[in-house]
Write a protein that holds these residues in place. Structure first.
Motif, PDB file in Angstrom:
ATOM      1  N   PRO A  14      18.667  57.117  46.129  1.00  0.00           N
ATOM      2  CA  PRO A  14      19.917  57.252  45.363  1.00  0.00           C
ATOM      3  C   PRO A  14      21.161  57.195  46.248  1.00  0.00           C
ATOM      4  CG  PRO A  14      18.327  58.880  44.629  1.00  0.00           C
ATOM      5  CD  PRO A  14      17.760  58.231  45.858  1.00  0.00           C
ATOM      6  N   VAL A  15      21.070  57.759  47.437  1.00  0.00           N
ATOM      7  CA  VAL A  15      22.208  57.728  48.358  1.00  0.00           C
ATOM      8  C   VAL A  15      22.471  56.296  48.802  1.00  0.00           C
ATOM      9  CG1 VAL A  15      23.048  58.502  50.610  1.00  0.00           C
ATOM     10  CG2 VAL A  15      21.821  60.085  49.120  1.00  0.00           C
ATOM     11  N   ARG A  16      21.415  55.570  49.150  1.00  0.00           N
ATOM     12  CA  ARG A  16      21.577  54.170  49.567  1.00  0.00           C
ATOM     13  C   ARG A  16      22.134  53.341  48.437  1.00  0.00           C
ATOM     14  NH1 ARG A  16      15.820  53.382  52.183  1.00  0.00           N
ATOM     15  NH2 ARG A  16      15.714  52.043  50.357  1.00  0.00           N
ATOM     16  N   GLY A  17      21.680  53.609  47.213  1.00  0.00           N
ATOM     17  CA  GLY A  17      22.209  52.887  46.055  1.00  0.00           C
ATOM     18  C   GLY A  17      23.676  53.196  45.820  1.00  0.00           C
ATOM     19  N   SER A  18      24.053  54.451  46.002  1.00  0.00           N
ATOM     20  CA  SER A  18      25.464  54.834  45.841  1.00  0.00           C
ATOM     21  C   SER A  18      26.329  54.182  46.904  1.00  0.00           C
ATOM     22  CB  SER A  18      25.613  56.350  45.917  1.00  0.00           C
ATOM     23  OG  SER A  18      24.931  56.967  44.851  1.00  0.00           O
ATOM     24  N   LEU A  19      25.849  54.141  48.125  1.00  0.00           N
ATOM     25  CA  LEU A  19      26.604  53.493  49.200  1.00  0.00           C
ATOM     26  C   LEU A  19      26.785  52.007  48.919  1.00  0.00           C
ATOM     27  CD1 LEU A  19      25.115  55.201  52.387  1.00  0.00           C
ATOM     28  CD2 LEU A  19      27.394  55.516  51.404  1.00  0.00           C
ATOM     29  N   TRP A  20      25.743  51.369  48.430  1.00  0.00           N
ATOM     30  CA  TRP A  20      25.841  49.947  48.082  1.00  0.00           C
ATOM     31  C   TRP A  20      26.884  49.744  46.997  1.00  0.00           C
ATOM     32  CZ3 TRP A  20      25.113  47.316  43.514  1.00  0.00           C
ATOM     33  CH2 TRP A  20      25.112  45.928  43.608  1.00  0.00           C
ATOM     34  N   ALA A  21      26.863  50.596  45.963  1.00  0.00           N
ATOM     35  CA  ALA A  21      27.831  50.471  44.873  1.00  0.00           C
ATOM     36  C   ALA A  21      29.252  50.687  45.381  1.00  0.00           C
ATOM     37  CB  ALA A  21      27.508  51.462  43.760  1.00  0.00           C
ATOM     38  N   MET A  22      29.453  51.660  46.254  1.00  0.00           N
ATOM     39  CA  MET A  22      30.790  51.907  46.803  1.00  0.00           C
ATOM     40  C   MET A  22      31.272  50.718  47.631  1.00  0.00           C
ATOM     41  SD  MET A  22      31.006  55.951  47.728  1.00  0.00           S
ATOM     42  CE  MET A  22      29.479  56.077  48.639  1.00  0.00           C
ATOM     43  N   LYS A  23      30.377  50.105  48.390  1.00  0.00           N
ATOM     44  CA  LYS A  23      30.754  48.932  49.178  1.00  0.00           C
ATOM     45  C   LYS A  23      31.176  47.788  48.266  1.00  0.00           C
ATOM     46  CE  LYS A  23      27.934  49.831  53.256  1.00  0.00           C
ATOM     47  NZ  LYS A  23      26.779  49.401  54.058  1.00  0.00           N
ATOM     48  N   GLN A  24      30.466  47.632  47.141  1.00  0.00           N
ATOM     49  CA  GLN A  24      30.822  46.570  46.206  1.00  0.00           C
ATOM     50  C   GLN A  24      32.204  46.803  45.604  1.00  0.00           C
ATOM     51  OE1 GLN A  24      28.880  43.830  46.023  1.00  0.00           O
ATOM     52  NE2 GLN A  24      27.751  44.936  47.584  1.00  0.00           N
ATOM     53  N   VAL A  25      32.505  48.051  45.258  1.00  0.00           N
ATOM     54  CA  VAL A  25      33.815  48.392  44.696  1.00  0.00           C
ATOM     55  C   VAL A  25      34.915  48.132  45.724  1.00  0.00           C
ATOM     56  CG1 VAL A  25      35.239  50.304  43.857  1.00  0.00           C
ATOM     57  CG2 VAL A  25      32.904  50.025  43.014  1.00  0.00           C
ATOM     58  N   VAL A  26      34.698  48.536  46.954  1.00  0.00           N
ATOM     59  CA  VAL A  26      35.689  48.323  48.012  1.00  0.00           C
ATOM     60  C   VAL A  26      35.902  46.833  48.248  1.00  0.00           C
ATOM     61  CG1 VAL A  26      36.113  48.596  50.499  1.00  0.00           C
ATOM     62  CG2 VAL A  26      35.354  50.546  49.128  1.00  0.00           C
ATOM     63  N   ASN A  27      34.820  46.066  48.296  1.00  0.00           N
ATOM     64  CA  ASN A  27      34.945  44.623  48.497  1.00  0.00           C
ATOM     65  C   ASN A  27      35.756  43.971  47.385  1.00  0.00           C
ATOM     66  OD1 ASN A  27      33.484  44.719  50.859  1.00  0.00           O
ATOM     67  ND2 ASN A  27      31.553  44.131  49.906  1.00  0.00           N
ATOM     68  N   GLU A  28      35.510  44.359  46.147  1.00  0.00           N
ATOM     69  CA  GLU A  28      36.249  43.783  45.017  1.00  0.00           C
ATOM     70  C   GLU A  28      37.712  44.203  45.056  1.00  0.00           C
ATOM     71  OE1 GLU A  28      37.164  41.602  41.609  1.00  0.00           O
ATOM     72  OE2 GLU A  28      35.535  41.460  43.053  1.00  0.00           O
ATOM     73  N   ALA A  29      37.983  45.451  45.397  1.00  0.00           N
ATOM     74  CA  ALA A  29      39.367  45.921  45.494  1.00  0.00           C
ATOM     75  C   ALA A  29      40.120  45.150  46.582  1.00  0.00           C
ATOM     76  CB  ALA A  29      39.396  47.419  45.770  1.00  0.00           C
ATOM     77  N   GLU A  30      39.473  44.936  47.717  1.00  0.00           N
ATOM     78  CA  GLU A  30      40.108  44.167  48.787  1.00  0.00           C
ATOM     79  C   GLU A  30      40.323  42.727  48.367  1.00  0.00           C
ATOM     80  OE1 GLU A  30      37.659  44.635  52.244  1.00  0.00           O
ATOM     81  OE2 GLU A  30      38.647  46.508  52.811  1.00  0.00           O
ATOM     82  N   ARG A  31      39.378  42.144  47.661  1.00  0.00           N
ATOM     83  CA  ARG A  31      39.528  40.765  47.195  1.00  0.00           C
ATOM     84  C   ARG A  31      40.737  40.644  46.281  1.00  0.00           C
ATOM     85  NH1 ARG A  31      39.145  37.631  43.201  1.00  0.00           N
ATOM     86  NH2 ARG A  31      38.420  39.225  41.774  1.00  0.00           N
ATOM     87  N   GLN A  32      40.894  41.585  45.368  1.00  0.00           N
ATOM     88  CA  GLN A  32      42.030  41.543  44.460  1.00  0.00           C
ATOM     89  C   GLN A  32      43.343  41.822  45.190  1.00  0.00           C
ATOM     90  OE1 GLN A  32      41.335  44.062  41.066  1.00  0.00           O
ATOM     91  NE2 GLN A  32      39.463  42.986  40.505  1.00  0.00           N
ATOM     92  N   PHE A  33      43.326  42.769  46.119  1.00  0.00           N
ATOM     93  CA  PHE A  33      44.534  43.137  46.849  1.00  0.00           C
ATOM     94  C   PHE A  33      45.047  41.969  47.682  1.00  0.00           C
ATOM     95  CE2 PHE A  33      46.693  45.202  50.502  1.00  0.00           C
ATOM     96  CZ  PHE A  33      47.648  45.936  49.813  1.00  0.00           C
ATOM     97  N   TYR A  34      44.138  41.212  48.287  1.00  0.00           N
ATOM     98  CA  TYR A  34      44.520  40.110  49.163  1.00  0.00           C
ATOM     99  C   TYR A  34      44.456  38.744  48.471  1.00  0.00           C
ATOM    100  CZ  TYR A  34      44.470  43.396  53.025  1.00  0.00           C
ATOM    101  OH  TYR A  34      44.731  44.450  53.851  1.00  0.00           O
ATOM    102  N   THR A  79      40.304  34.937  51.362  1.00  0.00           N
ATOM    103  CA  THR A  79      39.893  35.570  50.128  1.00  0.00           C
ATOM    104  C   THR A  79      40.706  35.013  48.981  1.00  0.00           C
ATOM    105  OG1 THR A  79      41.484  37.356  50.388  1.00  0.00           O
ATOM    106  CG2 THR A  79      39.282  37.715  51.280  1.00  0.00           C
ATOM    107  N   GLY A  80      40.299  35.425  47.788  1.00  0.00           N
ATOM    108  CA  GLY A  80      41.076  35.047  46.613  1.00  0.00           C
ATOM    109  C   GLY A  80      40.240  34.371  45.556  1.00  0.00           C
ATOM    110  N   THR A  81      40.939  33.771  44.616  1.00  0.00           N
ATOM    111  CA  THR A  81      40.277  33.177  43.458  1.00  0.00           C
ATOM    112  C   THR A  81      40.261  31.663  43.549  1.00  0.00           C
ATOM    113  OG1 THR A  81      42.379  33.212  42.275  1.00  0.00           O
ATOM    114  CG2 THR A  81      40.907  35.089  41.942  1.00  0.00           C
ATOM    115  N   GLY A  82      40.000  31.165  44.737  1.00  0.00           N
ATOM    116  CA  GLY A  82      39.927  29.723  44.896  1.00  0.00           C
ATOM    117  C   GLY A  82      41.232  29.119  45.351  1.00  0.00           C
ATOM    118  N   ASP A  83      42.308  29.873  45.422  1.00  0.00           N
ATOM    119  CA  ASP A  83      43.581  29.383  45.909  1.00  0.00           C
ATOM    120  C   ASP A  83      43.540  29.436  47.423  1.00  0.00           C
ATOM    121  OD1 ASP A  83      46.163  28.690  46.427  1.00  0.00           O
ATOM    122  OD2 ASP A  83      47.069  30.525  45.607  1.00  0.00           O
ATOM    123  N   ASN A  84      43.445  28.276  48.058  1.00  0.00           N
ATOM    124  CA  ASN A  84      43.293  28.256  49.507  1.00  0.00           C
ATOM    125  C   ASN A  84      44.611  28.188  50.252  1.00  0.00           C
ATOM    126  OD1 ASN A  84      44.116  25.677  49.082  1.00  0.00           O
ATOM    127  ND2 ASN A  84      42.242  24.698  49.806  1.00  0.00           N
ATOM    128  N   GLY A  85      45.711  28.288  49.522  1.00  0.00           N
ATOM    129  CA  GLY A  85      47.012  28.351  50.160  1.00  0.00           C
ATOM    130  C   GLY A  85      47.577  26.995  50.548  1.00  0.00           C
TER     131      GLY A  85
END
Length: 88
Positions: A14-34, A79-85
């Motif tokens: 359960p701890v490993r699963g929670s850590l994986w879920a937290m990493k996914q949330v952080v990755n998505e937040a960073e993707r949206q932020f940047y 990062t981003g939604t396909g916009d490569n700048g």
């Protein structure tokens, strides 16, 4: 890790699963932020606030610098939604 290692680590699943879920949330937040498209939209909204008199020039400059720093990081990270700048 072998079968014995997996069995011994089972109580921590359960701890490993929670850590994986937290990493996914952080990755998505960073993707949206940047996301370059989101940063550009924020730059546009910031300019509108300046023109409407909601913020002064000093506040605009400070916030614009922060957004431009984020945009620079976004371009180097790719990062981003396909916009490569390529379009500015």
């Amino acid at each position: 890790m072998g079968l014995i290692g997996e069995v011994l680590m089972l109580p921590f699943a359960p701890v490993r699963g929670s850590l994986w879920a937290m990493k996914q949330v952080v990755n998505e937040a960073e993707r949206q932020f940047y996301d370059p498209a989101a940063v550009r939209a924020e730059l546009g909204a910031l300019e509108e606030r300046l023109e409407a008199g909601e913020i002064d020039e000093a506040e605009f400059d400070r916030m614009e610098d922060e957004l431009l720093d984020r945009l620079e990081v976004a371009m180097t990270r790719g990062t981003g939604t396909g916009d490569n700048g390529t379009t500015r």
